[in-house]
Design a protein around this motif. Structure first.
Motif, short mmCIF file in Angstrom:
data_model
loop_
_atom_site.label_atom_id
_atom_site.label_comp_id
_atom_site.label_asym_id
_atom_site.label_seq_id
_atom_site.Cartn_x
_atom_site.Cartn_y
_atom_site.Cartn_z
N SER A 195 0.75 -1.18 0.32
CA SER A 195 0.01 -0.42 -0.22
C SER A 195 0.87 1.30 0.29
O SER A 195 1.95 1.42 1.09
CB SER A 195 -0.68 0.20 1.44
OG SER A 195 -1.51 1.31 1.28
N LYS A 196 1.00 2.13 -0.32
CA LYS A 196 1.35 3.28 -1.03
C LYS A 196 0.95 4.25 0.40
O LYS A 196 1.63 5.45 1.08
CB LYS A 196 1.50 4.08 -2.14
CG LYS A 196 -0.73 5.40 -2.26
CD LYS A 196 -0.81 5.76 -3.17
CE LYS A 196 -1.59 6.40 -3.57
NZ LYS A 196 -2.43 7.27 -4.43
N ASP A 197 0.21 4.22 1.04
CA ASP A 197 -0.52 4.88 2.63
C ASP A 197 0.70 4.14 3.09
O ASP A 197 1.03 5.17 4.12
CB ASP A 197 -1.53 4.25 2.29
CG ASP A 197 -2.50 5.33 2.19
OD1 ASP A 197 -2.46 5.65 1.14
OD2 ASP A 197 -3.88 4.14 2.18
N LYS A 226 4.71 13.31 -5.43
CA LYS A 226 3.49 14.07 -6.19
C LYS A 226 3.22 13.58 -7.71
O LYS A 226 2.21 13.08 -7.35
CB LYS A 226 3.71 15.56 -5.62
CG LYS A 226 3.49 15.94 -4.31
CD LYS A 226 3.26 17.38 -4.14
CE LYS A 226 2.48 18.18 -4.26
NZ LYS A 226 2.74 19.71 -4.71
N SER A 275 -2.52 14.47 -2.49
CA SER A 275 -4.05 14.77 -1.38
C SER A 275 -2.98 13.78 -0.26
O SER A 275 -3.31 13.92 0.47
CB SER A 275 -5.09 13.62 -2.60
OG SER A 275 -5.15 12.66 -2.52
N SER A 276 -2.74 12.86 -1.05
CA SER A 276 -1.42 11.70 -0.02
C SER A 276 -0.72 12.36 0.53
O SER A 276 -0.65 12.01 1.75
CB SER A 276 -0.77 10.75 -0.80
OG SER A 276 -0.14 10.42 -1.73
N VAL A 313 3.43 6.16 2.11
CA VAL A 313 3.29 7.68 2.95
C VAL A 313 3.97 8.48 4.21
O VAL A 313 4.18 9.00 4.15
CB VAL A 313 2.29 8.19 1.93
CG1 VAL A 313 2.25 9.79 2.45
CG2 VAL A 313 2.35 8.26 0.57
N HIS A 314 3.46 7.37 5.08
CA HIS A 314 2.60 7.72 6.62
C HIS A 314 4.88 7.31 7.33
O HIS A 314 4.90 8.22 7.78
CB HIS A 314 3.00 6.41 6.66
CG HIS A 314 2.35 6.81 8.52
ND1 HIS A 314 1.69 5.71 9.76
CD2 HIS A 314 2.74 7.70 9.47
CE1 HIS A 314 1.55 5.74 10.12
NE2 HIS A 314 1.79 7.29 10.56
N PHE A 365 3.05 9.68 -6.52
CA PHE A 365 1.56 9.25 -5.47
C PHE A 365 0.07 10.24 -5.75
O PHE A 365 -0.38 9.82 -4.65
CB PHE A 365 2.43 8.78 -4.00
CG PHE A 365 3.69 8.49 -4.15
CD1 PHE A 365 2.80 6.72 -4.33
CD2 PHE A 365 4.42 8.33 -3.92
CE1 PHE A 365 4.22 5.63 -3.92
CE2 PHE A 365 5.65 7.46 -3.88
CZ PHE A 365 5.54 6.42 -4.08
#
Length: 883
Positions: free
Chosen positions: A561-563, A596, A602-603, A566-567, A599
């Motif tokens: 997951s890219k989330d 950006k 927004s994230s 990013v986290h 990914f």
């Protein structure tokens, strides 16, 4: 008349129809024929019995006994050849009966020239014997022919008669020799061709080098650069006309003579196998010599040139000598090689190459491609380690695989190397990721569609998912030019920043068309470039031809997951920003803009706000210092100027959880912070500052009696050393109370100053209470075994506990702890559960506050922690409660 002859007559069924005179004549003729046959075959080159032999044959043929004549003559011929030809021939090789393997010339315990001479003389002797017997056989054929002319003058079947008898005799020779073939003869043949072809190859290599040097001497600098491409295009006939080639031609003729003799004895396939084996051994040795462990230069062109200049030249001369040089166009077999549609260009220097030469060229080239391919595949791990410097070796491997189609061999071999050499506990996650990225970059040259890369990358991705620091290392590679490798020199191959830059260039290169949007344009491009997947592709993986090999996409695929990525990036960015002593964030802004693109904005919105906080802090800090019209209200010897402070003002709701611990700063510093906060409130009403006193960095200059030292440390380290300005010695309990931290935390922090030789530690009255003393001179420092002199600039406070931001692992642990009891209860009830079942159960039942919203990888990481804590155990993919 003997019994066998009588039986023959009876089988013919003619005795009853013959008169006594006829029978007597037959007996006389037959006995005379047998005697003449023995006389002819027993004596070499003695044809004195020829007249009687022919007369007896005519007499027997007159009575219809021609088949009897043939059978008896062939039987005697076979016995004579077995006795005078085969036995004598094999007797030459009896001294070498112990020779069963000749991998090296040193294996022979005899003189090499001796066995060479023995082979030649043995073949010459049996060839003469066979030739004389063939002459006698032709005498029989001529006897039959002369009788036919006397009787009917019909000679239509004479050629068939000759061919029949010749073929039968050849079969007899081959059968006798094969039946008595000793084990060592095949080995001796292999050795002979290997030795002679090595000698010929050495001479040809010398000629090739001389040709190159002469060509270079007659060229200018520009033409010399093209010599490597001309070597393979030399006119073969030129070399034959060269006077220096006369000795080589003699050697070729000598080899050809041996091959002809072996063919005449029925050893055609054995002879071809022997010299083909020698040629392939030479070619293999040449490939290994040219390629070796040098991955930075292409060798395929050199190998092809050598094939043209050495083995093909020899084979062309050999086929001409053997009479097998029928041109390709005149071949009547119909089995023409598909790559020889233009023979003149296919074999440079030969106007009309034979079909045999064309086939030899194909065999040699395929063997060379396969040998180089296997060599490169066996060294593929080292090649990828050296990528991109090893890109010429990758290009050679690509061409070899296109020729052989053995991609599956590459996949199986490389996966085995990865599991044995890379996917081990001793390899760091950074090293594994770097090798993975290099693997993607190297293999996309060989496999642009990513079909085989998918198979090769699967075990790496599976292994990395089980490591806790994988996400952190990936983010480091995305944001750090050295890929997180402190020893690296910033090689772009170690970083993923270049991939971010590439994505940006692709975005900029995409034009805007009024008729087609971007998706439509890409769809047309994909449709035009579509090709079916290779047959080795896994059908369950789906086609990958419709998209390019995306390195970042494959890296993110490890995490799932890219989330999460990013986290982790947000956490690392916060740590980096909070430890900045200035407001220079140009590189961070550039990296964020690149992220950006890949990914989405927004994230990464919170990360953008964090950078904006730094920019706002710089403006605020400048404005506050501009309001200073007079020195700070703090006064005294230890007064600190407002110019020395730079505050980072953050919007805490958009930053990751900040780790803060209470610490008492020196009074002068505390007053300065209070005054700064007051001026901030005046300029930013109604906003107020809430200091995180344990965060940030402090630049110190310590002046001693004999030295000056400079440090950049954390606030807690600065507070410790500043307590020694007025008091030279402290007990651990008193110093901890003055700073406002626990004694055990003080022991960890003060060790930094002890290691620099600035503070000494000694036992106090109470064994649990240590005494710390400042070291004013180098002499005192030397007594304690540590110290340095001069002006230094060192960085302190880099321990793990000094992190300003809570790590992703710690944040995840805190968030997942609420689900631990639920997981334990499930395993108590069900006994064992797989990962995906635990994940689905949590999603189904944990819907209250806080709801379960973690990914499968995050749950796996948390469960791995419980396994390491020995609360759970994992067996065959199932989780159990630890007993």
């Amino acid at each position: 008349m003997d019994q066998s002859t009588t039986s023959s007559f009876c089988n013919l069924g003619i005795l009853d129809s013959l008169s006594n005179d006829s029978i007597c004549e037959i007996l006389r003729s037959y006995n005379g024929f047998c005697a003449a046959t023995q006389t002819l075959l027993a004596a070499v080159d003695d044809l004195s019995a020829r007249r009687d032999f022919v007369a007896h044959v005519h007499s027997l043929c007159k009575h219809g006994l021609d088949s009897l004549v043939r059978d008896h003559f062939l039987r005697v011929l076979e016995e004579t050849f077995e006795r005078n030809g085969a036995s004598r021939f094999w007797r030459h090789f009896e001294p070498y009966s112990n020779v069963t393997g000749l991998n090296k010339n040193d294996d022979l315990e005899i003189d090499e020239d001796e066995i060479l001479s023995v082979l030649h003389s043995a073949l010459e002797e049996i060839y003469l014997e066979k030739g004389y017997q063939e002459k006698c056989l032709l005498m029989l054929v001529h006897a039959f022919q002369s009788y036919k002319k006397q009787v009917s003058r019909d000679t239509r079947d004479l050629d068939a008669e000759r061919n029949h008898l010749t073929t039968k005799y050849q079969w007899i020779v081959s059968s006798v020799l094969t039946a008595t073939l000793p084990r060592n003869f095949r080995v001796i043949l292999h050795w002979y061709f290997k030795r002679t072809l090595e000698e010929l190859s050495t001479r040809m290599d010398e000629e090739l080098q001389d040709h190159e040097s002469q060509s270079k001497d007659g060229m200018d600098l520009d033409e010399k650069g093209k010599i490597c491409n001309k070597v393979g295009e030399m006119d073969v006939d030129e070399c034959y006309n060269d006077s220096r080639y006369s000795e080589n031609n003699k050697l070729v003729n000598s080899i050809g003579k041996v091959v002809l003799h072996l063919r005449s004895l029925g050893f055609t396939s054995m002879a071809e196998d022997a010299y083909a084996s020698a040629i392939f051994l030479l070619l293999k040795a040449k490939v290994y010599d040219l390629a070796g462990d040098d991955f930075r230069s292409s060798v395929l062109q050199s190998i092809q040139s050598w094939i043209q200049a050495v083995p093909l030249k020899f084979l062309h001369a050999l086929l001409v000598y053997l009479g097998d040089s029928v041109s390709y166009e005149s071949s009547s077999s119909g089995l023409k090689s598909p790559l020889a549609s233009q023979p003149s260009s296919f074999c440079p220097g030969i106007d009309s190459p034979s079909e045999g030469l064309v086939r030899w060229k194909l065999r040699l080239e395929y063997f060379a491609y396969e040998t180089l391919q296997d060599l490169r595949i066996s060294k593929l791990f080292e090649i990828i380690v050296d990528y991109p410097e090893s890109s010429p070796a990758i290009e050679d491997l690509k061409l070899c695989l296109e020729y052989t189609g053995q991609h599956s061999k590459l996949v199986d071999s490389f996966i085995s190397s990865l599991r044995y050499r890379l996917l081990t506990a001793g390899a760091s996650t950074n090293d594994i990721l770097h090798q993975y990225v290099s693997t993607i970059k190297a293999l996309r040259t060989i496999d642009p569609a990513g079909v085989f890369l998918e198979a090769v990358g699967e075990p790496i991705r599976d292994y990395l998912r089980g490591r806790r620091d994988t996400i952190k290392c990936i983010v480091t590679m995305l944001t750090d030019g050295t890929g997180g490798n402190s020893s690296a020199s910033g090689n772009p191959g170690d970083s993923l920043l270049e991939e971010l830059n590439r994505d940006e260039e692709i975005q900029e290169d995409v034009g805007i068309d009024d008729d087609f949007n971007t998706d439509d344009r890409q769809a047309w491009i994909n449709a035009a470039r579509w090709q079916p997947d290779p047959v080795e592709a896994d059908p369950l993986k789906g086609s990958r031809n419709q998209r390019k090999v995306d390195i970042l996409g494959m890296i993110v695929g490890i995490i799932g997951s890219k989330d999460q990525l990013v986290h982790e990036y947000r956490t690392m960015l916060a740590e980096k920003l909070l430890n900045k002593s200035d407001y220079d964030i140009d590189s961070e802004i550039r990296t964020l803009e690149l992220l950006k693109i890949h990914f989405g904005e927004s994230s990464l919105q919170k990360c953008e706000i964090m950078l904006n906080d730094l920019l706002g802090s710089k403006r605020t800090n400048t404005n506050i210092k501009a309001t200073i019209s007079q020195p700070s209200q703090t006064s005294g010897e230890n007064a600190i100027s407002m110019d020395t402070i730079s505050a980072t003002i953050i919007s805490s709701n958009f930053w990751p959880p900040i780790q803060d611990e209470p610490v008492n700063l020196p009074e002068s510093v505390d007053q300065l912070l209070t005054e700064y906060a007051t001026r901030f409130h005046e300029t930013k009403t109604p906003r107020k500052l809430q200091w995180k006193k344990s965060l940030g960095t402090v630049k110190l200059e310590l002046q001693f009696d004999d030295r000056i030292m400079q440090f950049t440390v954390a606030p807690v380290h600065a507070s410790i050393i500043m307590q020694f300005q007025d008091q030279k010695s402290w007990t651990s309990k008193n110093l901890a109370a003055a700073i406002g931290i626990p004694v055990d935390a003080l022991s960890r922090r003060i060790h930094f100053w002890i290691s620099k030789g600035i503070i000494s530690e000694s036992a106090g009255v109470d064994t649990s209470d240590h005494v710390y003393t400042i070291m004013e001179s180098m002499a005192e420092t030397s007594k304690n075994g540590a110290g340095s002199s001069g002006i230094q600039e060192l960085l302190g406070g880099d321990e793990e506990e000094e992190r300003s931001v809570s790590s992703v692992e710690n944040q995840l642990l805190k968030e997942m702890t609420v689900y631990e009891k639920f997981i334990m209860g499930m395993l108590t009830n069900f006994g064992s559960m797989a990962l995906d079942r635990i994940h689905n159960t949590l999603k189904m039942f944990c819907i209250a506050d806080p709801p379960y919203d973690k990914s499968l990888q995050q749950l796996q990481s948390f469960l791995s922690g419980l396994v390491s804590e020995e609360k759970l155990e994992l067996r065959d993919g199932m989780y159990f409660l630890k007993k």
